[in-house]
Design an enzyme around this catalytic site. Sequence first.
Site, PDB file in Angstrom:
ATOM      1  N   HIS A 131      46.114  16.151  53.498  1.00 28.44           N
ATOM      2  CA  HIS A 131      44.804  16.589  53.968  1.00 28.44           C
ATOM      3  C   HIS A 131      45.052  17.394  55.243  1.00 28.44           C
ATOM      4  O   HIS A 131      45.069  16.844  56.340  1.00 28.44           O
ATOM      5  CB  HIS A 131      43.892  15.397  54.245  1.00 28.44           C
ATOM      6  CG  HIS A 131      43.355  14.762  53.002  1.00 28.44           C
ATOM      7  ND1 HIS A 131      44.092  13.925  52.218  1.00 28.44           N
ATOM      8  CD2 HIS A 131      42.137  14.867  52.414  1.00 28.44           C
ATOM      9  CE1 HIS A 131      43.363  13.516  51.192  1.00 28.44           C
ATOM     10  NE2 HIS A 131      42.170  14.084  51.284  1.00 28.44           N
ATOM     11  N   GLU A 191      41.196  19.934  44.986  1.00 28.14           N
ATOM     12  CA  GLU A 191      39.734  19.961  44.899  1.00 28.14           C
ATOM     13  C   GLU A 191      39.159  21.223  45.539  1.00 28.14           C
ATOM     14  O   GLU A 191      38.112  21.207  46.178  1.00 28.14           O
ATOM     15  CB  GLU A 191      39.133  18.682  45.489  1.00 28.14           C
ATOM     16  CG  GLU A 191      39.611  17.434  44.764  1.00 28.14           C
ATOM     17  CD  GLU A 191      39.077  16.130  45.332  1.00 28.14           C
ATOM     18  OE1 GLU A 191      38.136  16.166  46.133  1.00 28.14           O
ATOM     19  OE2 GLU A 191      39.630  15.066  44.969  1.00 28.14           O
ATOM     20  N   TYR A 261      36.421  10.968  39.205  1.00 28.30           N
ATOM     21  CA  TYR A 261      35.830   9.664  39.509  1.00 28.30           C
ATOM     22  C   TYR A 261      34.554   9.505  38.679  1.00 28.30           C
ATOM     23  O   TYR A 261      33.481   9.254  39.198  1.00 28.30           O
ATOM     24  CB  TYR A 261      35.561   9.545  41.011  1.00 28.30           C
ATOM     25  CG  TYR A 261      36.844   9.491  41.797  1.00 28.30           C
ATOM     26  CD1 TYR A 261      37.355   8.284  42.253  1.00 28.30           C
ATOM     27  CD2 TYR A 261      37.576  10.647  42.027  1.00 28.30           C
ATOM     28  CE1 TYR A 261      38.556   8.238  42.944  1.00 28.30           C
ATOM     29  CE2 TYR A 261      38.779  10.613  42.711  1.00 28.30           C
ATOM     30  CZ  TYR A 261      39.269   9.398  43.165  1.00 28.30           C
ATOM     31  OH  TYR A 261      40.463   9.348  43.838  1.00 28.30           O
ATOM     32  N   GLU A 285      44.101  12.332  40.235  1.00 35.00           N
ATOM     33  CA  GLU A 285      43.410  11.205  40.862  1.00 35.00           C
ATOM     34  C   GLU A 285      42.389  10.670  39.866  1.00 35.00           C
ATOM     35  O   GLU A 285      41.660  11.449  39.252  1.00 35.00           O
ATOM     36  CB  GLU A 285      42.638  11.609  42.122  1.00 35.00           C
ATOM     37  CG  GLU A 285      43.461  11.985  43.321  1.00 35.00           C
ATOM     38  CD  GLU A 285      42.586  12.247  44.544  1.00 35.00           C
ATOM     39  OE1 GLU A 285      41.485  11.654  44.631  1.00 35.00           O
ATOM     40  OE2 GLU A 285      42.991  13.052  45.395  1.00 35.00           O
TER      41      GLU A 285
END
Length: 678
Positions: A131, A191, A261, A285
């Site tokens: 990050h 992302e 998710y 993820e």
Amino acid sequence: MLRRLRTALISAALVLPLPAGVAAPAAAATAATPADPQATPAASQELNWLAQLPNRADHRVLSGFFGGYSGSTFSADEKVASQLSTVRSTTGQTPGLVACDYGAGSTIDTSCNAGLIDWARQGGLVSVSFHAPNPARPVGGLYVHLNDFSQLTDPTTAVGKQWRATLDQVAAGLQQLAAQNVPVLFRPLHEMNSTYQQAFWWSGQQHADFVAVWRNMYTYLTQSKGLHNLIWVYSALCDTPDPAGYYPGAAYADVVGLDCYASDPAAAQGYDALTALGKPFAFAEIGAPTDNNLNPPAADKNTFDFGQWATAIHHRYPATTYFLSWNDSWGLADQTPAGATALMNDPWTVNLGNVDLAATPTAAAGPPAPADPVDLLSGFETGTEGWTAYQQLNGPWQVNEWASQGTHSLKADVNLSAQRQVFLNRTAKTDLSAYASISAAARTAPWGNQAGGTTAKLYVRTGPTGAWYDSGATAVGSNGAMLTLPLAGIPDLSDVTEIGVDFTPAPGATGQSSVYVDDVTAARPTALLEDFETGTDGWTAYQQLNGPWQVKEWASHGSYSLKADVMLDQQKEAVLNRNYGGARTDLSGRLTLAADARTAPWGNQAGGTLAKLYIRTGPNCAWYDDRGQFVDSNGTRLFLNLAGVPDLDQVCELGVDFVPAPGATGQSSVYVDDVTVR
């Protein structure tokens, strides 16, 4: 992982310092070649091993877990009081891949390298993400959009200089891993397509700017820093527009993936668009569904069933090479134990201790592709299911000593010394007229002298004379092989009298062995709904300026497409669609709707036109779409996953919704072609 990071940052601030139905056949796997021509042998071997997992007869998927943030929450020791330890004690398994994040939004820390090196020595794979701190700091934060993004490629600018300093810190950590010959699944700038309010500073940038930054980063790390141990992972956010729009190109990425998710994993969007790029695919993820994409809602805590992911991978995402569960309340350790156990003990899942990079099978060339819908003819989970054998020594039996899917297969003993073909087959009338191919997994036991090796043919017999048609001989061994017989051109498919596998021992083979068959499936072909070669095919338009017309100026297939003029200034969505009215159409049993979409090169498209492939179903014509991808004058293939869409037997409308960008001006045109369903 923007929503997971917020909790991690809060925790770190408080406690610093602290010490992750019917199975579709695998998509055709590619013998993967790294994007980096100087990739280390270890990195090349790891990439190729991952790429071939979906093509194995026993179809495998590597398991993974996020170990945490370096210098804060990271732990790769499954034997101590860590979340990995909880996964192990709950499921009886330890993930084969562990990930570390070098950055938590404000600093770069590479101290997790010691744990990653130890993990690699245990036989596991490792992944690194970061990050990255906003290079506009101290003004900018992790979730503050960077307006000067294009300057990252220029180290003479303020933000470019800061970005280069960040890359130097990351490179120093990766060089420590390279020195220990540890390949790294390296996942930067993930992302990037996020549209959430608290998206990362690198998300939602102009496509060309993002591609330029990625390529510049790739060149800097591989050439200037000499990092050739990296496997580059491009990872978009699922259920979000444009997952493939920021793709830097085949020469700059090795794996494509999704961070996902979803409350219903089987209905997640983005898989088809990414597998169409021709690279190995991963779920980089996965985790429990999130509230506003930031934190798991209270109602969902400890209640998510990760077993849904095993089912979804089998049914909807068979090209998946690995999945990586996030940690904390999103991860395997904090959700329902039964679900975590189901995923980690699924027959396809490869865990620590079963990673064998030397066991790379040879695979036919060709990019991964969405699998055709299939019907299971025989899975042997309930018995021999009417199958018999001919010229066998003993059997056949239902056994659980080997299976390509599920837990059972069909087995017969054979006498290799007799030099006779042995048949495992089912003699019963079957109608295969609606199918494009049939497939079966075949295997021989490791015992007996196989000499030059046993070959197997998948065959059918059809019509009143029982005419024979087979797949051709394929070498099979104890690892198993997938046999496929295309059905095009075979007569009397409505009258199939026998389906089976013919095992032929090699000359000189001696002794006793066994043969196995499993997962006999029939695949339905892709159906063309409209290609506009004969006219507008009943399609109309809404909120267009003119049209629609059948035109010849562009086509993705054939000679014609459907076109309508649009006025960008009006900022109105333009829709090209087919409305079935009261008649409806039936798409039940179908898994994927696809169409090609394009915009004309004229007009000011501003940030780019977004195209959404959609369907409306049921008595109220409820709307379902693919979240959209940005399209331009080159054309883009759109995919809509139909899993989870209700009332597919009552489709009242399907079409493409074109959404102009804010600030777009002038007149342009939009096009649709090659509308298909699988």
